[in-house]
Design a protein around this motif. Structure first.
Motif, PDB file in Angstrom:
ATOM      1  N   TYR A  45       0.832  -1.208   0.000  1.00 49.00           N
ATOM      2  CA  TYR A  45       0.000   0.000   0.000  1.00 49.00           C
ATOM      3  C   TYR A  45       0.865   1.257   0.000  1.00 49.00           C
ATOM      4  O   TYR A  45       0.606   2.209  -0.747  1.00 49.00           O
ATOM      5  CB  TYR A  45      -0.918  -0.019   1.220  1.00 49.00           C
ATOM      6  CG  TYR A  45      -1.727   1.246   1.401  1.00 49.00           C
ATOM      7  CD1 TYR A  45      -2.801   1.526   0.576  1.00 49.00           C
ATOM      8  CD2 TYR A  45      -1.408   2.155   2.404  1.00 49.00           C
ATOM      9  CE1 TYR A  45      -3.544   2.687   0.738  1.00 49.00           C
ATOM     10  CE2 TYR A  45      -2.140   3.318   2.575  1.00 49.00           C
ATOM     11  CZ  TYR A  45      -3.212   3.575   1.737  1.00 49.00           C
ATOM     12  OH  TYR A  45      -3.933   4.731   1.891  1.00 49.00           O
ATOM     13  N   GLN A  81       2.363   1.736  -3.422  1.00 48.96           N
ATOM     14  CA  GLN A  81       1.400   2.197  -4.424  1.00 48.96           C
ATOM     15  C   GLN A  81       1.078   3.670  -4.233  1.00 48.96           C
ATOM     16  O   GLN A  81       0.895   4.408  -5.204  1.00 48.96           O
ATOM     17  CB  GLN A  81       0.119   1.361  -4.364  1.00 48.96           C
ATOM     18  CG  GLN A  81      -0.920   1.790  -5.398  1.00 48.96           C
ATOM     19  CD  GLN A  81      -1.839   0.671  -5.798  1.00 48.96           C
ATOM     20  OE1 GLN A  81      -1.414  -0.325  -6.374  1.00 48.96           O
ATOM     21  NE2 GLN A  81      -3.113   0.832  -5.510  1.00 48.96           N
ATOM     22  N   GLN A  82       1.017   4.122  -2.980  1.00 51.22           N
ATOM     23  CA  GLN A  82       0.783   5.540  -2.736  1.00 51.22           C
ATOM     24  C   GLN A  82       1.964   6.386  -3.226  1.00 51.22           C
ATOM     25  O   GLN A  82       1.779   7.457  -3.810  1.00 51.22           O
ATOM     26  CB  GLN A  82       0.555   5.780  -1.239  1.00 51.22           C
ATOM     27  CG  GLN A  82      -0.701   5.122  -0.689  1.00 51.22           C
ATOM     28  CD  GLN A  82      -1.954   5.585  -1.405  1.00 51.22           C
ATOM     29  OE1 GLN A  82      -2.326   6.744  -1.347  1.00 51.22           O
ATOM     30  NE2 GLN A  82      -2.598   4.674  -2.104  1.00 51.22           N
ATOM     31  N   SER A  87       1.723   6.600  -6.878  1.00 54.36           N
ATOM     32  CA  SER A  87       0.661   7.534  -7.276  1.00 54.36           C
ATOM     33  C   SER A  87       1.150   8.975  -7.219  1.00 54.36           C
ATOM     34  O   SER A  87       0.946   9.752  -8.164  1.00 54.36           O
ATOM     35  CB  SER A  87      -0.556   7.350  -6.353  1.00 54.36           C
ATOM     36  OG  SER A  87      -1.555   8.300  -6.653  1.00 54.36           O
ATOM     37  N   TRP A  88       1.807   9.349  -6.123  1.00 52.41           N
ATOM     38  CA  TRP A  88       2.324  10.710  -6.019  1.00 52.41           C
ATOM     39  C   TRP A  88       3.381  10.977  -7.090  1.00 52.41           C
ATOM     40  O   TRP A  88       3.425  12.081  -7.673  1.00 52.41           O
ATOM     41  CB  TRP A  88       2.914  10.945  -4.629  1.00 52.41           C
ATOM     42  CG  TRP A  88       1.886  11.172  -3.565  1.00 52.41           C
ATOM     43  CD1 TRP A  88       1.655  10.395  -2.467  1.00 52.41           C
ATOM     44  CD2 TRP A  88       0.936  12.238  -3.504  1.00 52.41           C
ATOM     45  NE1 TRP A  88       0.616  10.903  -1.723  1.00 52.41           N
ATOM     46  CE2 TRP A  88       0.157  12.044  -2.340  1.00 52.41           C
ATOM     47  CE3 TRP A  88       0.658  13.328  -4.324  1.00 52.41           C
ATOM     48  CZ2 TRP A  88      -0.873  12.902  -1.974  1.00 52.41           C
ATOM     49  CZ3 TRP A  88      -0.373  14.191  -3.963  1.00 52.41           C
ATOM     50  CH2 TRP A  88      -1.120  13.978  -2.800  1.00 52.41           C
ATOM     51  N   ALA A 147      -2.130   7.583 -11.861  1.00 55.48           N
ATOM     52  CA  ALA A 147      -2.095   8.156 -10.512  1.00 55.48           C
ATOM     53  C   ALA A 147      -3.463   8.096  -9.846  1.00 55.48           C
ATOM     54  O   ALA A 147      -3.585   7.711  -8.675  1.00 55.48           O
ATOM     55  CB  ALA A 147      -1.606   9.601 -10.585  1.00 55.48           C
ATOM     56  N   ILE A 148      -4.505   8.451 -10.571  1.00 51.95           N
ATOM     57  CA  ILE A 148      -5.860   8.418 -10.010  1.00 51.95           C
ATOM     58  C   ILE A 148      -6.294   6.982  -9.739  1.00 51.95           C
ATOM     59  O   ILE A 148      -6.879   6.671  -8.691  1.00 51.95           O
ATOM     60  CB  ILE A 148      -6.844   9.123 -10.962  1.00 51.95           C
ATOM     61  CG1 ILE A 148      -6.495  10.615 -11.068  1.00 51.95           C
ATOM     62  CG2 ILE A 148      -8.279   8.942 -10.487  1.00 51.95           C
ATOM     63  CD1 ILE A 148      -7.309  11.365 -12.102  1.00 51.95           C
ATOM     64  N   GLN A 152      -4.460   4.423  -9.020  1.00 50.21           N
ATOM     65  CA  GLN A 152      -3.760   3.902  -7.843  1.00 50.21           C
ATOM     66  C   GLN A 152      -4.371   4.424  -6.545  1.00 50.21           C
ATOM     67  O   GLN A 152      -4.264   3.774  -5.504  1.00 50.21           O
ATOM     68  CB  GLN A 152      -2.276   4.271  -7.923  1.00 50.21           C
ATOM     69  CG  GLN A 152      -1.525   3.499  -8.989  1.00 50.21           C
ATOM     70  CD  GLN A 152      -0.131   4.052  -9.226  1.00 50.21           C
ATOM     71  OE1 GLN A 152       0.090   5.269  -9.219  1.00 50.21           O
ATOM     72  NE2 GLN A 152       0.829   3.181  -9.455  1.00 50.21           N
ATOM     73  N   ARG A 153      -4.993   5.585  -6.587  1.00 46.11           N
ATOM     74  CA  ARG A 153      -5.659   6.127  -5.401  1.00 46.11           C
ATOM     75  C   ARG A 153      -6.995   5.441  -5.134  1.00 46.11           C
ATOM     76  O   ARG A 153      -7.474   5.418  -3.994  1.00 46.11           O
ATOM     77  CB  ARG A 153      -5.906   7.632  -5.590  1.00 46.11           C
ATOM     78  CG  ARG A 153      -4.651   8.470  -5.539  1.00 46.11           C
ATOM     79  CD  ARG A 153      -4.225   8.705  -4.112  1.00 46.11           C
ATOM     80  NE  ARG A 153      -2.809   9.032  -4.018  1.00 46.11           N
ATOM     81  CZ  ARG A 153      -2.184   9.287  -2.897  1.00 46.11           C
ATOM     82  NH1 ARG A 153      -2.836   9.218  -1.756  1.00 46.11           N
ATOM     83  NH2 ARG A 153      -0.897   9.570  -2.884  1.00 46.11           N
TER      84      ARG A 153
END
Length: 711
Positions: free
Chosen positions: A135, A138-139, A142-143, A201-202, A204-205
Motif C-alpha cells: 500500500y 502504491q501511494q 501515485s504521487w 495516478a488516479i 492507484q488512489r
C-alpha cells in the motif's frame, strides 16, 4: 473491480488490520519490520524521516540529474539553435527544458519502480488487498505519477518556447498550449504522457487490490511510450530502429532506476523481506542492464559513424554514458550478489544491516540519476551530420526499398524488428527453457505443441524482420499480406503451442507467505474478471472482427500508417487480438470459461461472413486509405494507389478464409479427441461398476416394454 475496503493500517469496527495491532494503535515501521523474514528495524535517524525521507531522497536524485543535465545541455544549445535557425528562447527555456525533462523521467522511473514493488515484491493479504508495504509503495507511485504528469504538462510550453524561439513567459498562456499540441508533434507527445500518467495516478488512489496494482504498473510503463517520439530517434534516418531501441532503453532504465529507488525506500522505512526484494530486484536489474546495453549499441550504430565517436560532442557523451552503464552493471550486480549471499548464509531471522545496505545502494542510485541527466543532454545535443542526404523514402520510412514486392526482395532483405522480432526470439527462448526444465524433471511434453510454437515464432520473426516488414510500411497490398499473417496465421500456431500450460508445469510456486512469482501471475492472468469477460467466445470474436473495421474504416488508418509508433501499434494489436480469439476457440491452454466444441464451432462459423465482407468492402472502397502517406512515399512501381488497395482487399478476402478453415479442422480434431476421452472414461467407469449404467438403462427399457404390453 474497484475496492471499497479500508486502507491498510485502518480497520473498521476496531478490529486489527494489516497495519494495526490488536491494541488499536497504529503500527510503526519498526514494529512492522521487527520479526519478519530477513527484516530488522531501520536506523533511528531513518525511521524518524518517514515520508519526508522519501521526498528528500527524490529531491537529492533530482538535484544530481539537474546538476548534470544543465551544463551539458547548455554546451550544445547554441549549436542546436544555429542548425535549425531558431532564436535563443532565453535562459528559462535553455536550462528549464532539459532540467524538467530529467526530473520528469526520474519521477516516471520512481513511479514505475514503486508500482513494480507493490505488485511483485510484497505479498498481498488473504483477501488479495495490498499489505502495508504494498500500500505504501502504491501511494508513493501515485504521487510520483502526479508529479510526472505535471512535469510532462510543463514540458508543453517549454517545447513551444524552444521550437519557436519565444520566451517561456510568452508560451505559458493556455491558448499557446493548444497551438503547441496541434502543431508540434513533440508537444503532443508530452500531452499524452501527462494524460496516461494522470490516469495511473488516479487509479492507484482508487484501488487497493493486488490485481489492480498490476494494471496500474502497466499503465505507468505505458506513459513512457510517448517519450520515444520526443528525441532524435523519431526524426533520423533509420528512425524505425532508433525509435524501437529508444523504447527498450526507456523501459529498461525506468525498471532499473525505479526498482532500486523502491528498494531504498522500502529499506529506509523499515519494510519486511528486504533480502527477497533485493533478490527479485537483482533479476530485474540484470535484464535491464542487458537491455540498456543492447538498445544503446543500436542507437549508437544508427546515429554515429565510428570516426565521430571521439571527435564530436555527441560521440563523447555516448562514450561517457556507456562507461557509466558498464560501471553500474559491474558494481551494482556484484555488490547486490555479495549482500544477498551474506544475508542468506545467516539465520533466517537474522537482521539486515540496513545502514550499510543503504549506503551501498544510495551510491548506485546517485550515479543512476547522473546517468539520466546525461541521457537527457544527449537528446539536446545534435548528432553528427549524416554523410549523405537521405532520399524521400529514407526520410519517411527510415530505409529505402530496392524494387517491387517479390520473393527475392522479401527474403533478400532483412531488417531486425526490435519489438516483435525480438519478442519472437524471447518467446521461443522461454519456451525452450520450459521444455528443458520439464525434461530434467522427467516429464513429457507433446512434440506437436512444440512444433506449433516454433512455427508461430519463426513466422512472426520472418514477417516482421524480413523484407515483408519493410514493405508493409510502404505499400497497402504488402501491408495487408503482413496483417493477415500476423493476425490470422501466427496466433493459430501460438495458441496450439500451449505456452501457459507449459509455464504452469515448469515454474515453481512462490511458497506460502512470499510475494507472488511468475506462476502466480499467470494464474491471476487466467482467473480474473477482465479475462473472464474478454475470453467469452462472443466477446473475443467481436473484438477480433471489429478491430479490422475500426482501424481501416474508423478514420484511424491515416494516422497509424504515417507514424512508426502507429505502425507498431497495429502489428501488436493484430497479434494480441488474434491470439485472444484463437486461444478461446482452439487454444490448448485452460481458459477462464469452458464451452462445448459445438458452441465454439458455431461462434467460428458466425464470424466467417464478417471476414469475407471486410475483404469485399476493401476491394470496392472508392477512397484511397492513407493517400497522403502513400503518395508521399511515391513508390514508382505502384502508380495506382487505388489498385494496390483493391489487391489488398483481395488478399484479405482470400487469406482470411484459409486460416479459419485450418481452425475448423483443428476444432473438429479437438472435438473428436474430447469424444474419445469421454468414451474411455465411460469404459473405465463400466469396468469399475460392472456396467451398472447400461444395466439400469436396459432395465428401464424392459419396464417400458412391459408397460406397453399391459396396455
Amino acid at each position: 473491480m474497484m475496492s471499497s475496503k479500508a486502507a491498510p493500517g485502518k480497520s473498521p469496527k476496531g478490529k486489527s488490520g494489516p497495519g494495526k495491532p490488536a491494541t488499536g494503535k497504529p503500527a510503526t515501521a519498526k514494529a512492522g519490520a521487527a520479526k519478519a523474514g530477513n527484516g530488522s528495524a531501520a536506523p533511528t535517524w531513518l525511521g524518524r524521516l518517514g515520508a519526508r525521507g522519501v521526498i528528500l531522497l527524490v529531491l537529492l536524485l533530482a538535484a544530481v540529474a539537474v546538476a548534470v543535465v544543465i551544463p551539458l545541455s547548455t554546451m550544445s544549445t547554441a549549436e542546436a539553435l544555429e542548425l535549425i535557425g531558431v532564436p535563443d528562447p532565453g535562459p528559462l527555456t535553455t536550462a528549464g527544458l532539459p532540467a524538467v525533462r530529467a526530473i520528469g523521467e526520474l519521477l516516471a522511473s520512481v513511479a514505475v519502480g514503486a508500482a513494480l514493488f507493490a505488485a511483485f515484491f510484497t505479498p498481498p493479504q488473504k483477501d488479495k488487498t495490498l499489505d502495508v508495504d504494498g500500500y505504501r509503495m502504491q501511494q508513493i507511485s501515485s504521487w510520483a505519477n502526479f508529479a510526472w504528469a505535471a512535469a510532462a504538462a510543463l514540458l508543453i510550453p517549454l517545447t513551444l518556447s524552444d521550437v519557436s524561439g519565444r520566451t517561456l513567459i510568452e508560451s505559458l498562456p493556455p491558448d499557446q498550449w493548444l497551438v503547441a499540441i496541434n502543431q508540434i508533434d513533440v508537444a503532443s507527445s508530452w500531452r499524452w504522457a501527462a494524460i496516461i500518467a494522470l490516469v495511473a495516478a488516479i487509479g492507484q488512489r482508487l484501488t487497493l487490490t493486488w490485481r489492480w496494482s498490476i494494471v496500474w504498473l502497466a499503465v505507468t510503463v505505458l506513459s513512457l511510450l510517448p517519450v520515444a517520439a520526443t528525441g532524435h530517434a523519431s526524426g533520423s534516418t533509420a528512425h524505425d530502429l532508433a525509435t524501437n531501441s529508444l523504447i527498450i532503453h526507456l523501459f529498461a532504465a525506468a525498471f532499473y532506476v525505479g526498482g532500486l529507488v523502491a528498494v531504498i525506500i522500502h529499506t529506509m522505512r523499515g519494510g519486511t523481506r528486504v533480502a527477497l526484494a533485493l533478490r527479485r530486484y537483482s533479476v530485474v536489474a540484470t535484464v535491464a542492464i542487458a537491455a540498456l546495453a543492447f538498445s544503446g549499441l543500436i542507437n549508437a550504430i544508427v546515429r554515429l559513424h565510428p570516426a565521430d565517436l571521439f571527435s564530436s560532442t555527441y560521440g563523447l557523451l555516448v562514450v561517457g554514458k556507456a562507461l557509466l552503464l558498464i560501471l553500474l552493471g559491474i558494481f551494482g550486480l556484484a555488490i547486490r550478489r555479495r549482500v544477498i549471499a551474506k544475508i542468506e548464509t545467516r539465520n533466517a531471522n537474522a537482521p539486515v544491516d540496513r545502514a550499510t545496505l543503504l549506503r551501498i545502494i544510495m551510491v548506485e542510485s546517485v550515479v543512476m540519476a547522473g546517468t539520466i541527466g546525461l541521457s537527457v543532454s544527449l537528446g539536446r545535443t545534435p548528432p553528427p551530420a549524416p554523410l549523405y542526404v537521405p532520399t524521400r523514402q529514407e526520410a519517411l520510412l527510415g530505409f529505402e526499398l530496392p524494387g517491387p514486392f517479390s520473393f527475392e526482395t522479401v527474403f533478400g532483405l532483412w531488417r531486425f524488428d526490435l519489438v516483435l522480432g525480438l519478442a519472437s526470439v524471447v518467446l521461443l527462448g522461454l519456451y525452450v527453457w520450459g521444455l528443458i526444465h520439464l525434461h530434467r524433471r522427467g516429464d513429457s511434453w507433446p512434440p506437436g505443441r512444440t512444433a506449433f510454437w516454433v512455427a508461430g515464432c519463426v513466422m512472426l520473426f520472418v514477417t516482421t524482420s524480413s523484407g515483408m516488414g519493410m514493405y508493409m510500411m510502404a505499400d497497402f497490398a504488402s501491408h495487408m499480406v503482413g496483417h493477415m499473417i500476423i493476425s490470422m496465421l501466427v496466433p493459430i500456431f501460438l495458441a496450439l503451442g500451449g505456452p501457459l500450460t507449459l509455464a504452469l508445469r515448469a515454474l515453481p510456486a512462490a511458497g506460502r507467505g512470499n510475494p507472488p512469482g511468475p506462476r502466480e501471475w499467470i494464474v491471476e492472468f487466467i482467473n480474473n474478471p477482465i479475462s473472464r469477460f474478454l475470453t467469452h467466445p462472443i466477446v473475443a470474436s467481436i473484438q477480433f472482427v471489429a478491430g479490422f473495421y475500426l482501424v481501416y474504416f474508423g478514420g484511424f488508418y491515416e494516422t497509424l500508417a504515417s507514424e512508426h509508433l502507429g505502425h507498431m501499434f497495429m502489428n501488436v494489436h493484430f497479434l494480441i487480438s488474434g491470439y485472444l480469439f484463437y486461444w478461446v476457440i482452439i487454444g490448448v491452454d485452460a481458459a477462464p470459461r469452458q464451452f462445448t466444441s459445438m458452441y465454439m464451432m458455431m461462434v467460428l462459423l458466425s464470424s466467417l461472413p464478417f471476414h469475407a465482407f471486410f475483404g469485399i468492402l476493401l476491394m470496392n472502397y472508392p477512397t484511397v486509405l492513407a493517400e497522403s502517406w502513400y503518395s508521399g512515399i511515391g513508390l514508382p512501381w505502384i502508380p495506382d494507389l487505388l489498385q494496390s488497395q483493391r489487391v489488398g482487399g483481395g488478399v484479405a478476402w482470400a487469406m482470411g478464409e484459409i486460416p479459419l478453415f485450418i481452425v475448423m479442422i483443428a476444432l473438429g480434431f479437438q472435438w473428436y479427441q474430447s469424444d474419445m476421452r469421454e468414451a474411455r472414461r465411460s469404459e473405465r467407469q463400466a469396468d469399475r461398476d460392472d456396467d451398472a449404467e447400461l444395466k439400469a438403462y436396459n432395465e428401464m427399457l424392459a419396464q417400458m416394454a412391459e408397460g406397453d404390453r399391459r396396455h
